[in-house]
Design a protein around this motif. Structure first.
Motif, PDB file in Angstrom:
ATOM      1  N   MET A   1       0.626  -1.511   0.538  1.00  0.00           N
ATOM      2  CA  MET A   1      -0.304   0.296  -0.176  1.00  0.00           C
ATOM      3  C   MET A   1       0.524   1.679   0.112  1.00  0.00           C
ATOM      4  N   PRO A   2       0.561   2.096  -1.006  1.00  0.00           N
ATOM      5  CA  PRO A   2       1.071   3.480  -1.305  1.00  0.00           C
ATOM      6  C   PRO A   2       1.313   3.896   0.396  1.00  0.00           C
ATOM      7  N   LEU A   3       2.334   5.267   0.769  1.00  0.00           N
ATOM      8  CA  LEU A   3       2.484   5.988   2.041  1.00  0.00           C
ATOM      9  C   LEU A   3       1.019   6.693   2.144  1.00  0.00           C
ATOM     10  N   ILE A   4       0.347   7.386   0.844  1.00  0.00           N
ATOM     11  CA  ILE A   4      -0.622   8.746   1.236  1.00  0.00           C
ATOM     12  C   ILE A   4      -1.849   7.706   1.170  1.00  0.00           C
ATOM     13  N   ASP A   5      -1.468   6.570   0.746  1.00  0.00           N
ATOM     14  CA  ASP A   5      -2.916   5.693   1.016  1.00  0.00           C
ATOM     15  C   ASP A   5      -3.032   5.109   2.818  1.00  0.00           C
ATOM     16  N   ARG A   6      -1.499   4.523   3.167  1.00  0.00           N
ATOM     17  CA  ARG A   6      -1.604   4.046   4.929  1.00  0.00           C
ATOM     18  C   ARG A   6      -2.243   5.599   5.521  1.00  0.00           C
ATOM     19  N   ILE A   7      -1.592   7.025   4.517  1.00  0.00           N
ATOM     20  CA  ILE A   7      -2.200   7.679   5.617  1.00  0.00           C
ATOM     21  C   ILE A   7      -3.680   8.211   5.810  1.00  0.00           C
ATOM     22  N   ASN A   8      -4.062   8.020   4.431  1.00  0.00           N
ATOM     23  CA  ASN A   8      -5.694   7.823   4.278  1.00  0.00           C
ATOM     24  C   ASN A   8      -5.714   7.095   4.976  1.00  0.00           C
ATOM     25  N   TYR A   9      -5.753   5.544   5.136  1.00  0.00           N
ATOM     26  CA  TYR A   9      -6.340   4.792   5.933  1.00  0.00           C
ATOM     27  C   TYR A   9      -6.407   5.628   7.411  1.00  0.00           C
ATOM     28  N   ARG A  10      -5.169   5.463   8.427  1.00  0.00           N
ATOM     29  CA  ARG A  10      -5.168   6.396   9.527  1.00  0.00           C
ATOM     30  C   ARG A  10      -6.232   7.483   9.747  1.00  0.00           C
ATOM     31  N   MET A  11      -6.376   8.289   8.992  1.00  0.00           N
ATOM     32  CA  MET A  11      -7.214   9.443   9.092  1.00  0.00           C
ATOM     33  C   MET A  11      -8.799   8.830   8.705  1.00  0.00           C
ATOM     34  N   THR A  12      -9.038   8.309   8.268  1.00  0.00           N
ATOM     35  CA  THR A  12     -10.492   7.690   7.968  1.00  0.00           C
ATOM     36  C   THR A  12     -10.436   7.079   8.981  1.00  0.00           C
ATOM     37  N   THR A  13      -9.535   6.033   9.646  1.00  0.00           N
ATOM     38  CA  THR A  13     -10.283   5.617  11.151  1.00  0.00           C
ATOM     39  C   THR A  13      -9.975   6.609  12.387  1.00  0.00           C
ATOM     40  N   LEU A  14      -9.142   7.588  11.849  1.00  0.00           N
ATOM     41  CA  LEU A  14      -9.406   8.144  13.661  1.00  0.00           C
ATOM     42  C   LEU A  14     -10.000   8.959  13.012  1.00  0.00           C
ATOM     43  N   THR A  15     -11.231   8.950  12.008  1.00  0.00           N
ATOM     44  CA  THR A  15     -12.691  10.288  11.739  1.00  0.00           C
ATOM     45  C   THR A  15     -14.035   9.085  12.925  1.00  0.00           C
ATOM     46  N   TYR A  16     -13.426   7.458  12.120  1.00  0.00           N
ATOM     47  CA  TYR A  16     -14.449   6.299  12.637  1.00  0.00           C
ATOM     48  C   TYR A  16     -14.069   6.963  14.294  1.00  0.00           C
ATOM     49  N   LYS A  17     -12.950   6.570  14.787  1.00  0.00           N
ATOM     50  CA  LYS A  17     -12.969   6.475  16.242  1.00  0.00           C
ATOM     51  C   LYS A  17     -14.068   7.872  16.784  1.00  0.00           C
ATOM     52  N   ALA A  18     -13.565   8.946  15.903  1.00  0.00           N
ATOM     53  CA  ALA A  18     -14.141  10.065  16.825  1.00  0.00           C
ATOM     54  C   ALA A  18     -15.425   9.838  16.738  1.00  0.00           C
ATOM     55  N   ARG A  19     -16.324   9.326  15.340  1.00  0.00           N
ATOM     56  CA  ARG A  19     -17.280   9.352  15.581  1.00  0.00           C
ATOM     57  C   ARG A  19     -18.691   8.599  16.151  1.00  0.00           C
ATOM     58  N   ASN A  20     -17.534   7.323  16.811  1.00  0.00           N
ATOM     59  CA  ASN A  20     -18.393   6.094  17.691  1.00  0.00           C
ATOM     60  C   ASN A  20     -17.633   6.388  19.149  1.00  0.00           C
ATOM     61  N   GLY A  21     -17.387   7.330  19.580  1.00  0.00           N
ATOM     62  CA  GLY A  21     -16.791   7.926  21.017  1.00  0.00           C
ATOM     63  C   GLY A  21     -15.157   7.120  21.131  1.00  0.00           C
ATOM     64  N   MET A  22     -14.980   6.582  20.528  1.00  0.00           N
ATOM     65  CA  MET A  22     -13.333   5.933  20.735  1.00  0.00           C
ATOM     66  C   MET A  22     -12.214   6.916  21.121  1.00  0.00           C
ATOM     67  N   ALA A  23     -12.201   8.312  20.402  1.00  0.00           N
ATOM     68  CA  ALA A  23     -11.486   9.148  20.120  1.00  0.00           C
ATOM     69  C   ALA A  23     -11.313   9.988  21.664  1.00  0.00           C
ATOM     70  N   PRO A  24     -10.035  10.987  21.858  1.00  0.00           N
ATOM     71  CA  PRO A  24     -10.160  11.506  22.812  1.00  0.00           C
ATOM     72  C   PRO A  24     -10.919  12.851  22.536  1.00  0.00           C
ATOM     73  N   GLN A  25     -11.792  13.357  23.335  1.00  0.00           N
ATOM     74  CA  GLN A  25     -12.744  14.534  23.331  1.00  0.00           C
ATOM     75  C   GLN A  25     -12.180  15.381  22.715  1.00  0.00           C
ATOM     76  N   TYR A  26     -11.420  15.919  22.316  1.00  0.00           N
ATOM     77  CA  TYR A  26     -10.293  17.375  21.164  1.00  0.00           C
ATOM     78  C   TYR A  26     -10.441  17.059  19.623  1.00  0.00           C
ATOM     79  N   ILE A  27      -9.943  15.212  20.117  1.00  0.00           N
ATOM     80  CA  ILE A  27     -10.123  15.314  18.533  1.00  0.00           C
ATOM     81  C   ILE A  27     -12.111  14.757  17.315  1.00  0.00           C
ATOM     82  N   ILE A  28     -12.766  14.436  18.186  1.00  0.00           N
ATOM     83  CA  ILE A  28     -13.831  14.085  19.218  1.00  0.00           C
ATOM     84  C   ILE A  28     -14.539  15.411  18.150  1.00  0.00           C
ATOM     85  N   ASP A  29     -14.157  16.705  19.381  1.00  0.00           N
ATOM     86  CA  ASP A  29     -14.609  18.279  18.653  1.00  0.00           C
ATOM     87  C   ASP A  29     -14.588  18.687  17.314  1.00  0.00           C
TER      88      ASP A  29
END
Length: 100
Positions: free
Chosen positions: A1-29
């Motif tokens: 997987m190319p680097l840019i796709d890995r970065i996108n994967y991490r960003m999307t995963t972090l966004t999913y965590k924020a949507r479902n309350g699994m991330a720190p509050q400052y990211i959820i906000d």
């Protein structure tokens, strides 16, 4: 997987965590639903998408606050509504490799 796709994967995963309350509050906000911004019943509200903030600078378009909702909104509904983080990751990667 190319680097840019890995970065996108991490960003999307972090966004999913924020949507479902699994991330720190400052990211959820960082993320707002379109329904919190739009007073009218638009298509993005009906689809349950995240609000993508307006920015004039190209540099800001690479930040998590802008890129996270953009990538998350592009995901298929079955991926976005995964019941767990592990299921989300599996479905996301399956969809990624299927479309390569």
């Amino acid at each position: 997987m190319p680097l840019i796709d890995r970065i996108n994967y991490r960003m999307t995963t972090l966004t999913y965590k924020a949507r479902n309350g699994m991330a720190p509050q400052y990211i959820i906000d960082m993320f707002l639903d379109s329904s919190e911004v739009n007073q009218r019943n638009t298509r993005s509200v009906a689809r349950g998408e995240l609000h993508i903030p307006f920015t004039r600078l190209e540099l800001r378009k690479s930040t998590l606050k802008y890129k996270g909702p953009e990538l998350y909104n592009k995901c298929e509904p079955e991926i976005k509504h995964a019941p767990s983080l592990q299921t989300f990751k599996c479905k996301y990667l399956r969809h990624y490799f299927k479309n390569q």
